[in-house]
Scaffold this motif. Structure first.
Motif, PDB file in Angstrom:
ATOM      1  N   LEU A  18       0.825  -1.216   0.000  1.00 45.71           N
ATOM      2  CA  LEU A  18       0.000   0.000   0.000  1.00 45.71           C
ATOM      3  C   LEU A  18       0.860   1.267   0.000  1.00 45.71           C
ATOM      4  O   LEU A  18       1.802   1.401   0.790  1.00 45.71           O
ATOM      5  CB  LEU A  18      -0.876  -0.007   1.268  1.00 45.71           C
ATOM      6  CG  LEU A  18      -1.756   1.212   1.515  1.00 45.71           C
ATOM      7  CD1 LEU A  18      -2.828   1.361   0.438  1.00 45.71           C
ATOM      8  CD2 LEU A  18      -2.410   1.120   2.890  1.00 45.71           C
ATOM      9  N   SER A  19       0.519   2.193  -0.906  1.00 48.93           N
ATOM     10  CA  SER A  19       1.052   3.568  -0.823  1.00 48.93           C
ATOM     11  C   SER A  19      -0.064   4.466  -0.330  1.00 48.93           C
ATOM     12  O   SER A  19      -1.158   4.453  -0.903  1.00 48.93           O
ATOM     13  CB  SER A  19       1.460   4.101  -2.210  1.00 48.93           C
ATOM     14  OG  SER A  19       2.462   3.327  -2.784  1.00 48.93           O
ATOM     15  N   VAL A  20       0.197   5.235   0.709  1.00 52.68           N
ATOM     16  CA  VAL A  20      -0.802   6.195   1.177  1.00 52.68           C
ATOM     17  C   VAL A  20      -0.390   7.587   0.703  1.00 52.68           C
ATOM     18  O   VAL A  20       0.754   8.004   0.906  1.00 52.68           O
ATOM     19  CB  VAL A  20      -0.928   6.190   2.714  1.00 52.68           C
ATOM     20  CG1 VAL A  20      -1.998   7.188   3.154  1.00 52.68           C
ATOM     21  CG2 VAL A  20      -1.273   4.797   3.209  1.00 52.68           C
ATOM     22  N   ILE A  21      -1.312   8.261   0.050  1.00 52.00           N
ATOM     23  CA  ILE A  21      -1.032   9.602  -0.481  1.00 52.00           C
ATOM     24  C   ILE A  21      -1.827  10.618   0.317  1.00 52.00           C
ATOM     25  O   ILE A  21      -3.038  10.461   0.510  1.00 52.00           O
ATOM     26  CB  ILE A  21      -1.421   9.653  -1.973  1.00 52.00           C
ATOM     27  CG1 ILE A  21      -0.469   8.749  -2.769  1.00 52.00           C
ATOM     28  CG2 ILE A  21      -1.367  11.080  -2.507  1.00 52.00           C
ATOM     29  CD1 ILE A  21      -1.117   8.072  -3.923  1.00 52.00           C
ATOM     30  N   LEU A  22      -1.152  11.644   0.804  1.00 53.40           N
ATOM     31  CA  LEU A  22      -1.816  12.707   1.566  1.00 53.40           C
ATOM     32  C   LEU A  22      -1.621  14.010   0.818  1.00 53.40           C
ATOM     33  O   LEU A  22      -0.488  14.458   0.640  1.00 53.40           O
ATOM     34  CB  LEU A  22      -1.196  12.825   2.964  1.00 53.40           C
ATOM     35  CG  LEU A  22      -1.279  11.603   3.877  1.00 53.40           C
ATOM     36  CD1 LEU A  22      -0.499  11.859   5.172  1.00 53.40           C
ATOM     37  CD2 LEU A  22      -2.732  11.260   4.205  1.00 53.40           C
ATOM     38  N   ILE A  23      -2.720  14.599   0.351  1.00 56.02           N
ATOM     39  CA  ILE A  23      -2.569  15.863  -0.380  1.00 56.02           C
ATOM     40  C   ILE A  23      -2.927  17.022   0.540  1.00 56.02           C
ATOM     41  O   ILE A  23      -3.790  16.904   1.403  1.00 56.02           O
ATOM     42  CB  ILE A  23      -3.426  15.902  -1.666  1.00 56.02           C
ATOM     43  CG1 ILE A  23      -4.923  15.918  -1.354  1.00 56.02           C
ATOM     44  CG2 ILE A  23      -3.102  14.732  -2.579  1.00 56.02           C
ATOM     45  CD1 ILE A  23      -5.764  16.241  -2.567  1.00 56.02           C
ATOM     46  N   PHE A  24      -2.234  18.124   0.360  1.00 52.81           N
ATOM     47  CA  PHE A  24      -2.556  19.275   1.212  1.00 52.81           C
ATOM     48  C   PHE A  24      -2.210  20.589   0.539  1.00 52.81           C
ATOM     49  O   PHE A  24      -1.392  20.659  -0.376  1.00 52.81           O
ATOM     50  CB  PHE A  24      -1.831  19.181   2.569  1.00 52.81           C
ATOM     51  CG  PHE A  24      -0.324  19.207   2.461  1.00 52.81           C
ATOM     52  CD1 PHE A  24       0.387  18.037   2.329  1.00 52.81           C
ATOM     53  CD2 PHE A  24       0.362  20.413   2.493  1.00 52.81           C
ATOM     54  CE1 PHE A  24       1.770  18.056   2.231  1.00 52.81           C
ATOM     55  CE2 PHE A  24       1.752  20.450   2.405  1.00 52.81           C
ATOM     56  CZ  PHE A  24       2.456  19.262   2.260  1.00 52.81           C
ATOM     57  N   MET A  25      -2.889  21.614   1.018  1.00 54.90           N
ATOM     58  CA  MET A  25      -2.598  22.992   0.637  1.00 54.90           C
ATOM     59  C   MET A  25      -2.845  23.800   1.901  1.00 54.90           C
ATOM     60  O   MET A  25      -3.964  23.876   2.378  1.00 54.90           O
ATOM     61  CB  MET A  25      -3.540  23.394  -0.502  1.00 54.90           C
ATOM     62  CG  MET A  25      -3.215  24.708  -1.153  1.00 54.90           C
ATOM     63  SD  MET A  25      -4.072  26.031  -0.306  1.00 54.90           S
ATOM     64  CE  MET A  25      -2.881  27.333  -0.406  1.00 54.90           C
ATOM     65  N   ASN A  26      -1.778  24.322   2.462  1.00 60.01           N
ATOM     66  CA  ASN A  26      -1.854  25.105   3.696  1.00 60.01           C
ATOM     67  C   ASN A  26      -2.581  24.392   4.837  1.00 60.01           C
ATOM     68  O   ASN A  26      -3.549  24.897   5.402  1.00 60.01           O
ATOM     69  CB  ASN A  26      -2.480  26.479   3.429  1.00 60.01           C
ATOM     70  CG  ASN A  26      -1.458  27.416   2.795  1.00 60.01           C
ATOM     71  OD1 ASN A  26      -0.292  27.039   2.634  1.00 60.01           O
ATOM     72  ND2 ASN A  26      -1.870  28.602   2.445  1.00 60.01           N
ATOM     73  N   GLU A  27      -2.088  23.253   5.166  1.00 58.97           N
ATOM     74  CA  GLU A  27      -2.579  22.491   6.315  1.00 58.97           C
ATOM     75  C   GLU A  27      -1.668  22.822   7.502  1.00 58.97           C
ATOM     76  O   GLU A  27      -0.500  23.167   7.293  1.00 58.97           O
ATOM     77  CB  GLU A  27      -2.451  21.004   5.977  1.00 58.97           C
ATOM     78  CG  GLU A  27      -3.350  20.109   6.745  1.00 58.97           C
ATOM     79  CD  GLU A  27      -4.806  20.285   6.333  1.00 58.97           C
ATOM     80  OE1 GLU A  27      -5.591  20.622   7.232  1.00 58.97           O
ATOM     81  OE2 GLU A  27      -5.147  20.105   5.155  1.00 58.97           O
ATOM     82  N   ALA A  28      -2.200  22.702   8.736  1.00 61.00           N
ATOM     83  CA  ALA A  28      -1.315  22.858   9.895  1.00 61.00           C
ATOM     84  C   ALA A  28      -0.358  21.662   9.933  1.00 61.00           C
ATOM     85  O   ALA A  28      -0.771  20.518   9.708  1.00 61.00           O
ATOM     86  CB  ALA A  28      -2.133  22.915  11.177  1.00 61.00           C
TER      87      ALA A  28
END
Ligand code: UDP
Ligand code: MN
Length: 383
Positions: A18-28
């Motif tokens: 499994l690859s887990v992908i976490l996308i974000f834009m200006n997250e804490a």
């Protein structure tokens, strides 16, 4: 939180990676750390190949060198586990998900927002189901993390549907699934809410997520229409629960309506043939029933409980969605869904003001519901 019947289930020792992908834009940064920690603690390490962070061109200072430093520390403890890809300009959520999938190397990808925490036993049901059938796109079950208290709120099981705006909503459980009497069984679902897990190559083969969807919205329904029409299927897995923090405000845009509408119309144009007009209608496009005496006043459904239509200053909200049928009926405040009846503008025939009546009742009772437009000044009752 997770049903004990789920935790009692056993799985093959040969599950895919499994690859887990976490996308974000200006997250804490702390939120991203909570996500990473939950994934490391609640995914068997032999199955977790990598966690890929995708930064959609954030501007927060702590997401630069500080985040890189944290990644280095994670990788000292878990060699090669953390990766980061940074966009050099803002590309929107659909493209951020694609960037993550393209960087991934495991057999299965879970593409998530970075403000999530995974629950115990979340990964095994996904990996086992996709191993069994590589054409299944999985939608995990959402719970809610309150943004101000971090309290976890369990959400009821539901399937992921959408309305005529092609906007997501929860729908009731399929009868066939209830009849199975097995709370651990996969559930056929019309759509996904957004986050998903899939066989990496299968997702690529059917075209991944539509990178032409701008900023936010629409990509989930587009993918769903495509999956069901291109030989795949979508399932909610009740044993795979992910808690999602709905932020107080979205940092990437003040007003999302333009992108949401534009993306919904894109999905409708691609997939919906003659039904695409329902989507245009739901977004009130084009606005054609114009009051030629005063273009700023529109026919409006009025207070939701009332039967009295009103004139109100024109806005784009659903009470003013008016559909003039070719045969003369005027649908006001269009809903067009199985569970709720639409209202038709009705002339009581007594010289009183028009009322709103459920269209089917109006037709059955022979009320006056056919309208004609005469140019220049007013709307005249026809029959
Ligand atoms: N996102 C992104 N770029 C954008 C807009 C959104 O990468 O231009 C990401 C965002 O950081 C989040 C995901 O897309 O991880 C979904 O957005 P959000 O959480 O704001 O939507 P919600 O979950 O509330 O529907
Ligand atoms: Mn989110």
């Amino acid at each position: 939180m997770v049903s004990h019947r789920c935790l009692q289930k056993t799985y093959s020792s040969q599950l895919p990676s499994l690859s887990v992908i976490l996308i974000f834009m200006n997250e804490a940064l702390s939120i991203i750390q909570r996500a990473i920690t939950s994934i490391i603690n609640r995914t068997p390490s032999r199955l977790l190949k990598e966690i890929i962070l995708v930064d959609d061109f954030s501007s927060n200072g702590e997401l630069k060198a500080n985040l890189d430093e944290h990644i280095k520390l994670y990788n000292q403890k878990y060699p090669g586990l953390l990766k980061i890809v940074r966009h050099t300009k803002r590309q929107g959520l659909a493209q951020a998900r694609n960037t993550g999938r393209e960087a991934a190397t495991a057999e299965v990808v879970a593409i998530l927002d970075a403000h999530i925490e995974v629950n115990a036993g979340w990964a095994e049901p996904i990996l086992a189901r996709i191993q069994e059938d590589h054409t299944v796109i999985v939608s995990p079950v959402f719970d809610n993390i309150h943004f101000d208290t971090f309290e976890l709120e369990k959400y009821a099981l539901a399937v992921d549907g959408f309305n005529w705006e092609l906007w997501c909503r929860y729908d009731s459980l399929p009868k066939a699934w209830i009849d199975l009497d097995d709370v651990t069984a996969p559930m056929k679902s019309p759509s996904i809410m957004g986050i998903l897990a899939a066989n990496r190559l299968f997702l690529g083969k059917i075209g991944s997520v539509d990178g032409g969807m701008l900023v936010y919205g629409g990509e989930n329904v587009e993918l769903s229409l495509r999956v069901w029409q291109c030989g795949g299927r979508i399932e909610v897995l009740p044993c795979s629960r992910i808690a999602h923090l709905e932020r107080h405000h979205k940092p990437y845009a003040l007003e999302l309506t333009f992108a949401m509408r534009r993306n919904a119309l894109r999905a409708a144009e691609i997939w919906m043939d003659e039904y695409k007009y329902m989507v245009y209608l739901a977004w009130n496009i084009p606005l054609q029933i114009k009051n030629s005496l005063n273009e700023n006043d529109c026919l409006d459904r009025g207070p939701i409980t009332g039967k009295t239509p009103i004139m109100y200053s024109c806005n784009e909200y659903s009470p003013q969605k008016v559909y003039y049928h070719l045969t003369g009926e005027l649908y006001v405040g269009l809903i067009a869904e199985a569970v709720a009846e639409d209202n038709c503008l009705t002339d009581p025939g007594s010289g009183e003001n028009p009322t709103l009546e459920p269209c089917s009742k109006a037709a059955q009772n022979g009320l006056h519901i056919y309208w004609d437009f005469k140019p220049v000044s007013c709307v005249l009752f026809k029959g």
